[in-house]
Design an enzyme around this catalytic site. Structure first.
Site, short mmCIF file in Angstrom:
data_model
loop_
_atom_site.label_atom_id
_atom_site.label_comp_id
_atom_site.label_asym_id
_atom_site.label_seq_id
_atom_site.Cartn_x
_atom_site.Cartn_y
_atom_site.Cartn_z
N SER A 1 54.41 41.44 40.81
CA SER A 1 54.43 43.05 40.26
C SER A 1 55.74 44.31 39.63
O SER A 1 56.64 43.26 39.36
CB SER A 1 54.37 43.79 41.86
OG SER A 1 54.23 45.04 41.83
N TYR B 1 57.89 43.73 50.49
CA TYR B 1 56.86 43.20 49.42
C TYR B 1 57.83 43.43 47.77
O TYR B 1 57.99 42.51 47.22
CB TYR B 1 56.37 45.10 49.04
CG TYR B 1 55.42 44.53 48.50
CD1 TYR B 1 53.95 44.19 48.39
CD2 TYR B 1 55.82 44.90 46.74
CE1 TYR B 1 52.62 44.23 46.60
CE2 TYR B 1 54.62 45.10 45.66
CZ TYR B 1 53.56 44.31 45.68
OH TYR B 1 51.91 44.74 44.69
P1 NAD Z 1 43.73 42.83 46.99
O1 NAD Z 1 43.82 43.84 48.42
O2 NAD Z 1 42.16 43.55 46.41
O3 NAD Z 1 43.61 41.52 47.36
C1 NAD Z 1 44.23 40.96 47.55
C2 NAD Z 1 43.32 39.06 48.25
O4 NAD Z 1 44.22 38.52 48.50
C3 NAD Z 1 42.04 39.23 48.08
O5 NAD Z 1 41.60 38.28 48.32
C4 NAD Z 1 42.23 38.88 50.00
O6 NAD Z 1 41.42 38.40 51.09
C5 NAD Z 1 43.36 38.03 49.77
N1 NAD Z 1 44.15 37.42 50.85
C6 NAD Z 1 45.14 38.74 51.61
N2 NAD Z 1 46.33 37.96 52.92
C7 NAD Z 1 45.64 36.31 52.23
C8 NAD Z 1 45.97 35.44 52.99
N3 NAD Z 1 46.41 34.99 53.96
N4 NAD Z 1 45.43 34.35 52.50
C9 NAD Z 1 44.41 33.87 51.70
N5 NAD Z 1 43.72 35.15 51.32
C10 NAD Z 1 44.37 36.28 51.49
O7 NAD Z 1 45.26 43.31 46.45
P2 NAD Z 1 45.38 43.33 44.40
O8 NAD Z 1 45.45 44.67 44.30
O9 NAD Z 1 43.73 42.51 43.83
O10 NAD Z 1 46.49 42.53 44.82
C11 NAD Z 1 46.38 41.17 44.40
C12 NAD Z 1 47.62 40.56 43.96
O11 NAD Z 1 48.34 41.61 42.80
C13 NAD Z 1 48.59 40.59 45.59
O12 NAD Z 1 49.66 40.37 44.64
C14 NAD Z 1 49.50 42.52 45.02
O13 NAD Z 1 50.79 41.78 44.79
C15 NAD Z 1 49.33 42.00 43.20
N6 NAD Z 1 49.70 42.99 43.12
C16 NAD Z 1 48.61 44.36 42.50
C17 NAD Z 1 49.00 45.77 41.99
C18 NAD Z 1 48.39 46.50 42.67
O14 NAD Z 1 48.16 48.27 41.96
N7 NAD Z 1 47.06 46.69 43.57
C19 NAD Z 1 49.77 46.06 41.17
C20 NAD Z 1 50.51 45.31 41.33
C21 NAD Z 1 50.61 43.67 41.84
#
Ligand code: NAD
Length: 260
Positions: free
Chosen positions: A142, A155
């Site tokens: 991130s 986080y």
């Molecule tokens: P999201 O909530 O859409 O997806 C998260 C995924 O992780 C889902 O499939 C969920 O079921 C899974 N998950 C959560 N807890 C879990 C567990 N205990 N075991 C197995 N699976 C689990 O979120 P996203 O935005 O797609 O995030 C994905 C990654 O991207 C994360 O690591 C997040 O920190 C990172 N990220 C997101 C953003 C953003 O703005 N959305 C920015 C930077 C980084």
């Protein structure tokens, strides 16, 4: 481009992970999906990937906060799909709270899912990659792997940790045809971002619109959300042979956020 390769993408039932799994499958890789959600929806997405891209797709319900379930997921992919060539450590959760009120169980859960899970999966997948002399490990970090924001202590700590884990694993595997990189998105419009709006409204006393404009996109000079497809395209590039010299990199895709 990835025909004959197998990818495990954690947290791929939603958001960025699902887009990455679809991009890798679209390039010919077999995929192991993972994450939580409605069983029928997950099965429908698994089948859609198989029919749309003509690749094998499996689903693992492994909980990324549990080391034994992570190791079992990697073993299942190796046994049933033949290998783990590409590992995408993407599962992640968020919790927003002032540090003095931050619930201990949330701290532990975020460190487990956003940081330790990647260690456990890398530890389990690297022996097979070394044996095949080829591997791609992509960690979804991130912008918070590089800079902080208030109220996100767990986080930000976990994501900074992912950057360190990425660099260390890259050095240890560089001579084995394996690359390890971290992707650092700015704000991407996914359920994870959607869910933190109410808590941020409460923590800062703002309206929904104010949170989007003055908190989420305040630091993103493009003033636009990154898309999941853009993040997936970067992961796909890192998975390919042309990216073999990129390792140990912590790569921003954040609309200029961390340039400031
Ligand atoms: P999201 O909530 O859409 O997806 C998260 C995924 O992780 C889902 O499939 C969920 O079921 C899974 N998950 C959560 N807890 C879990 C567990 N205990 N075991 C197995 N699976 C689990 O979120 P996203 O935005 O797609 O995030 C994905 C990654 O991207 C994360 O690591 C997040 O920190 C990172 N990220 C997101 C953003 C953003 O703005 N959305 C920015 C930077 C980084």
């Amino acid at each position: 481009m990835l025909k004959g390769k197998v990818a495990v993408v954690t947290g791929s039932t939603s958001g960025i992970g699902l887009a990455i799994a679809r991009a890798l499958a679209g390039a010919g890789a077999g995929v192991m999906l993972n994450g939580f959600g409605d069983a029928a929806d997950i099965e429908a997405e698994r089948k859609r990937i198989e029919t749309e891209f003509g690749v094998a797709a499996l689903y693992s319900p492994a909980d990324m906060s549990k080391a034994d379930e992570i190791a079992a997921m990697i073993a299942t992919a190796e046994n049933e799909l033949g290998a783990v060539d590409i590992l995408v450590n993407n599962a992640g959760i968020q919790f927003v709270s002032p540090i003095e009120e931050f619930p201990l169980e949330k701290w532990n859960q975020i460190l487990a899912i956003n940081l330790s899970a990647a260690f456990h999966a890398i530890r389990a997948a690297v022996p097979g990659m070394k044996a095949r002399k080829w591997g791609r490990i992509i960690n979804t970090a991130s912008a918070h792997a590089l800079v902080a924001s208030p109220f996100k202590s767990a986080y930000v700590a976990a994501k900074h940790g992912i950057a360190g884990l990425t660099k260390t694993a890259a050095l240890e595997t560089a001579a084995h045809g394996i690359t390890v990189n971290a992707i650092c998105p700015g704000y991407v419009w996914t359920p994870l971002v959607e869910k933190q709006i109410p808590d941020t409204m409460a923590a800062r006393g703002l309206t929904r619109d104010e949170v989007i404009k003055t908190v989420l996109l305040a630091a993103q000079p493009t003033k636009e959300f990154v898309t999941v497809e853009e993040v997936a395209a970067l992961a796909l590039y890192l998975a390919g042979d042309m990216a073999r010299s990129i390792t140990g990199a912590v790569i921003s895709i954040d609309g200029g956020w961390t340039a400031a």
